[in-house]
Enzyme design. Sequence first.
Site, PDB file in Angstrom:
ATOM      1  N   CYS A 230     -52.315  41.596   7.638  1.00  0.00           N
ATOM      2  CA  CYS A 230     -51.586  40.516   6.776  1.00  0.00           C
ATOM      3  C   CYS A 230     -51.736  40.964   5.446  1.00  0.00           C
ATOM      4  O   CYS A 230     -50.837  40.623   4.730  1.00  0.00           O
ATOM      5  CB  CYS A 230     -52.479  39.154   7.100  1.00  0.00           C
ATOM      6  SG  CYS A 230     -54.099  38.932   6.595  1.00  0.00           S
ATOM      7  N   CYS A 395     -45.244  53.620  -2.331  1.00  0.00           N
ATOM      8  CA  CYS A 395     -45.384  52.298  -1.447  1.00  0.00           C
ATOM      9  C   CYS A 395     -46.450  51.605  -2.290  1.00  0.00           C
ATOM     10  O   CYS A 395     -46.905  51.915  -3.371  1.00  0.00           O
ATOM     11  CB  CYS A 395     -45.488  52.367   0.087  1.00  0.00           C
ATOM     12  SG  CYS A 395     -46.945  53.224   0.295  1.00  0.00           S
TER      13      CYS A 395
END
Length: 441
Positions: A230, A395
């Site tokens: 998550c 990223c």
Amino acid sequence: MGEMNGEGQIEVLENDIRTLRKQLQEKVQQLKTLKKHFQKNCITKLNNDEIARYSRQIILSEIGVQGQLKLKKASVLVVGAGGLGCPAALYLAGAGIGRIGVLDYDEVELTNLHRQLLHTEATVGLTKVTSVQSYLEQLNSQIEIETHHAQLTSENALALLEPYDVVVDATDNVATRYLLNDACVLLRKPLVSGSALQLEGQLTVYNYRGGPCYRCLFPTPPPPESVTNCGDGGVLGAITGVIGALQALETIKIILSNEGVLAGRLLLFDGQQSAFRNLKLRPKKPTCAVCSEAPTLTKLIDYEQFCGMRATDKDAALTLLEPCERISVRDYHDGWLAAGRDHLLVDVRNANQYEMCQLPGAPVNVPIEDILSNRRTEELLARAQQAQLPVYVVCRRGNDSQLAVRHLAPLFRERNLPAPRDLIGGLHAWTKTIDPNFPIY
């Protein structure tokens, strides 16, 4: 003179208040100890407070007085005090589970608060187990809350799990799932396993009354680069609330020996459609390495080595590339950005994350999914070929950028272009090394 007397009186009163607060804390602790002692020595009947507190569930035919006594005598270990562990522990405490253990290695962070609702702004920086204990003890002073501020390992798992009747897996990484599964099989304990990601959740019960264990279904772990938690994929807090509450429900049903426990079945929740589905799982595997009649795994192993990934969701870093295919954020900043040298920076986060924050230098946003599926690789190749500039890839944490470089490098070489390079550690490393004011999430 009067002003000095006033200051003196204020100081005296403040000292008195501090003393009284300390005395109050001591009395509160004495009361807690006395109540716990009384509870331990009075598990064969319900007192008046318990009858009043639990009356709305005691009147259910599925529970009754004897069922409530079972809950009072029971013990549950919740592994993980995060998005799943908080609602699970909350409803277990509310239901009157006599002894609840909470295990977590982490501290409360601001990023936890949208979904981990036992923590508050006031507890940021505290250990999660301390935060949960404080909340649950205020909710229900008649139960016992035990805390374990530790990371679960092969060395401590059996000792930590052994004193409890049921184990709730509220963790967020594959290595710990295998560890919990194997430990529960060896200790003959049911394992209530939940997961939540983005707008979806899953729930099942392993190792219960002849049902399969986790290894029966997944004998080998997935490739590390295919795993998303998550922290990387995102999650809506309400989804973890739904799954965590259902984990508490399954735990209660196990303790009561009620029918309908999710053993041998997988519950799927689609939050976008508000839809539940039940899937029948494969039965217990006769050749399972850990739960079969002739197991080949009879003791706990090194699960980080087995899974090829860390048993934590804290900035887990992959190493997929050679050193020559990577560059530190310091070298990139000093050698290219600050020096004003022309280059192409590709940010492979999705559009939502890109909108939150970007590195300076007008990076091009091409999500990792578009690269791996080759939807936009031609666009990147054409841009690099036209500009004849070196390409760097960034990223959030430096994992997806490695996947992108690994995918793009042979395509670049086919066109006689220098292969792109990955920014080690991504935006997290940028915040830690270059700009502490850059947003971190």
